[in-house]
Design an enzyme around this catalytic site. Structure first.
Site, PDB file in Angstrom:
ATOM      1  N   THR A 163       0.853  -1.180   0.000  1.00 55.54           N
ATOM      2  CA  THR A 163       0.000   0.000   0.000  1.00 55.54           C
ATOM      3  C   THR A 163       0.888   1.227   0.000  1.00 55.54           C
ATOM      4  O   THR A 163       1.986   1.191   0.534  1.00 55.54           O
ATOM      5  CB  THR A 163      -0.867   0.030   1.279  1.00 55.54           C
ATOM      6  OG1 THR A 163      -1.761  -1.050   1.234  1.00 55.54           O
ATOM      7  CG2 THR A 163      -1.655   1.315   1.407  1.00 55.54           C
ATOM      8  N   GLY A 191      -5.789   7.215   6.810  1.00 56.14           N
ATOM      9  CA  GLY A 191      -5.311   6.312   5.779  1.00 56.14           C
ATOM     10  C   GLY A 191      -4.650   5.116   6.425  1.00 56.14           C
ATOM     11  O   GLY A 191      -4.058   5.231   7.498  1.00 56.14           O
ATOM     12  N   SER A 243       4.437   0.229   1.520  1.00 62.21           N
ATOM     13  CA  SER A 243       5.612  -0.177   0.741  1.00 62.21           C
ATOM     14  C   SER A 243       6.132   0.937  -0.162  1.00 62.21           C
ATOM     15  O   SER A 243       7.325   1.061  -0.362  1.00 62.21           O
ATOM     16  CB  SER A 243       5.294  -1.421  -0.084  1.00 62.21           C
ATOM     17  OG  SER A 243       4.186  -1.175  -0.917  1.00 62.21           O
TER      18      SER A 243
END
Length: 182
Positions: free
Chosen positions: A12, A56, A135
């Protein structure tokens, strides 16, 4: 005998940029399971507490729902005080037997604060108003920092361009973006 591990969903990129009096949060849409991109348009961002807070998530999808729900409960309990809710969430996350096993991170922000929370009890507010997790987070964060310093783009435009740069470098990040702004 060695047991084969089941692949875990990961990969993500979530980026938050505070610039020019605005805050933009953007995330890619890719969900990766082992070596396979399973979904391309996942929504990894949420508006919480009457749209006053953006959140998020990077980590497993099922973990995201649990953490968003728990964090929203903390916001309600502390009447929208983002810092207090984040401190209490970080404490719970670090000490709860089930929560602390989650390999995940949250970025949460309101008009005044931008914070990163992790299961190890970390609670970090970046110095420069730019943070990336997942990532592709380091790629997006580096691109955003350069764009903040060397362009006249808005926070939203910086978030979009930085995520596109991250997607060109990180195989776990795609260009199916979702963007929220306050």
């Amino acid at each position: 005998m060695r047991r084969a591990q089941t692949p875990r969903p990961h990969g993500t990129t979530v980026l938050a940029v505070r610039h020019g009096g605005r805050l933009a949060m953007a995330a890619d849409g890719q969900v990766t399971f082992g070596q396979t991109a399973m979904k391309h348009q996942a929504r990894k961002l949420r508006r919480l507490h009457g749209d006053a807070v953006l959140a998020g998530f990077a980590g497993g999808a099922s973990d995201a729902f649990a953490l968003f729900e728990r964090f929203e409960g903390k916001l309600k309990e502390y009447r929208g005080n983002l810092q207090r809710a984040a401190v209490e969430m970080a404490k719970d996350w670090r000490t709860d037997r089930v929560l602390r096993r989650l390999e995940a991170m949250l970025v949460v922000a309101d008009t005044e604060h931008l914070l990163v929370l992790s299961g190890t009890g970390d609670l970090i507010e970046p110095d420069d108003g730019v943070v990336g997790i997942g990532s592709g987070g380091p790629y997006a964060m580096a691109a955003a920092r350069a764009l903040v310093r060397h362009s006249s783009l808005t926070a939203r435009e910086i978030a979009i361009e930085a995520l596109k740069i991250a997607a060109s470098l990180c195989i776990y990040t795609n260009e199916e973006l979702s963007i929220e702004e306050i």
